[in-house]
Design an enzyme around this catalytic site. Structure first.
Site, short mmCIF file in Angstrom:
data_model
loop_
_atom_site.label_atom_id
_atom_site.label_comp_id
_atom_site.label_asym_id
_atom_site.label_seq_id
_atom_site.Cartn_x
_atom_site.Cartn_y
_atom_site.Cartn_z
N HIS A 135 20.49 -29.75 1.61
CA HIS A 135 20.01 -28.68 0.74
C HIS A 135 20.17 -29.07 -0.73
CE1 HIS A 135 19.59 -24.38 -0.57
NE2 HIS A 135 20.38 -24.81 -1.53
N GLU A 136 21.33 -29.61 -1.10
CA GLU A 136 21.57 -29.98 -2.50
C GLU A 136 20.73 -31.17 -2.91
OE1 GLU A 136 23.01 -28.00 -4.36
OE2 GLU A 136 23.85 -26.72 -2.79
N HIS A 139 17.30 -30.06 -3.92
CA HIS A 139 17.20 -29.55 -5.29
C HIS A 139 16.96 -30.70 -6.29
CE1 HIS A 139 17.95 -25.38 -4.63
NE2 HIS A 139 19.19 -25.53 -4.19
N GLU A 203 15.60 -21.75 -3.63
CA GLU A 203 16.59 -21.78 -2.56
C GLU A 203 15.90 -21.83 -1.19
OE1 GLU A 203 19.75 -22.26 -2.84
OE2 GLU A 203 19.72 -22.17 -5.03
#
Length: 274
Positions: A135-136, A139, A203
């Site tokens: 997930h990070e 980003h 997100e």
């Protein structure tokens, strides 16, 4: 929720923020009696770079570089593998005591940093931690971290510009300082609304990217469930600006929900498992 949709939103919001930035630079140049054109040129070239560096430094205060041996070896290995799959350079890994299980990313492609809390390492299984790391990394791949950091900085600059403008217009009014402070806070909040416009969407996109690269949304969904439960019993030690970058931000009150940086955790879990 697609990466292309996120890029379109970032382009639109970025153009609006740039217009705010030019207006704020003009007001501040006038307030200090600076030559307008040199002030604007200096502001456009130097201030964004300074704001970006400052935002990154503030977010990572108290963090330590993650060792590559012991229990952290596996984290480095999974990050290396995911970074290769995503086509980005492996970011620097750091750990921090945040008070609650959490993680965030700062920086850009080629100079990114992923920071995880020591509390997060204690409660997640390997596949759940892999979901959070993915997930990070998403980003960083999507470049939305840079937009968030610069957006917050521009909101601050616009707030200062409004403060100086109101002070100039009401310099003979004894209550001008209070009025300027209120107007500055409102201006800051209004600019942040545009940043929030992409924050919740980013997100969802990062969640979907993580599901794609680890092959399933369930590990990240389980991680979010554990993080949410744990956060209810602990107090976070990170400030609001960093919380906006974290994978989980617990916004409970009505006003906080209206200006939320994250979608409801329940909806994120539902989408990951759909």
């Amino acid at each position: 929720m697609t990466t292309r949709g996120l890029q379109l939103r970032m382009a639109i919001v970025g153009s609006i923020l740039f217009a705010f930035y030019l207006l704020a630079a003009t007001v501040i140049a006038a307030a200090f009696g600076l030559p307008l054109l040199p002030a604007l040129v200096a502001g456009i070239v130097l201030l964004p770079a300074f704001q970006y560096k400052l935002g990154k430094w503030l977010a990572l205060r108290g963090a330590k570089e993650m060792p590559e041996e012991g229990r952290y070896r596996e984290v480095h290995q999974m990050t290396e593998s995911l970074s290769r799959d995503m086509g980005i350079k492996k970011p620097k890994l750091m750990v921090m005591d945040m008070g609650t299980p959490n993680a965030f990313a700062v920086g850009r492609k080629g100079a990114g940093v992923v920071c995880v809390s020591t509390e997060l390492m204690q409660i997640l299984e390997r596949d759940e931690l892999e979901g959070v790391i993915a997930h990070e990394l998403a980003h960083i791949k999507n470049r939305d971290v840079v937009t968030m950091v610069l957006g917050q900085s521009i909101a601050t600059i616009v707030g200062y510009a409004v403060f100086f403008l109101v002070q100039m217009l009401g310099e003979d009014n004894p209550g001008s300082f209070i009025l300027a402070w209120v107007a500055s806070s409102v201006a800051n909040m209004l600019v942040m609304l545009f940043v929030f416009a992409i924050s919740r969407y980013r997100e969802y996109v990062a969640d979907d990217d993580a599901r794609q690269y680890i092959g399933s949304g369930d590990p990240l969904a389980r991680a979010l469930e554990k993080i949410s439960r744990s956060a209810q019993a602990r107090d976070t030690q990170v400030d609001d600006n960093v919380s906006a970058l974290c994978i989980f931000n617990d916004e409970r009150g009505l006003l906080q929900s209206l200006f939320a940086t994250h979608p409801p955790t329940e909806k994120r879990i539902e989408k990951l498992r759909s």
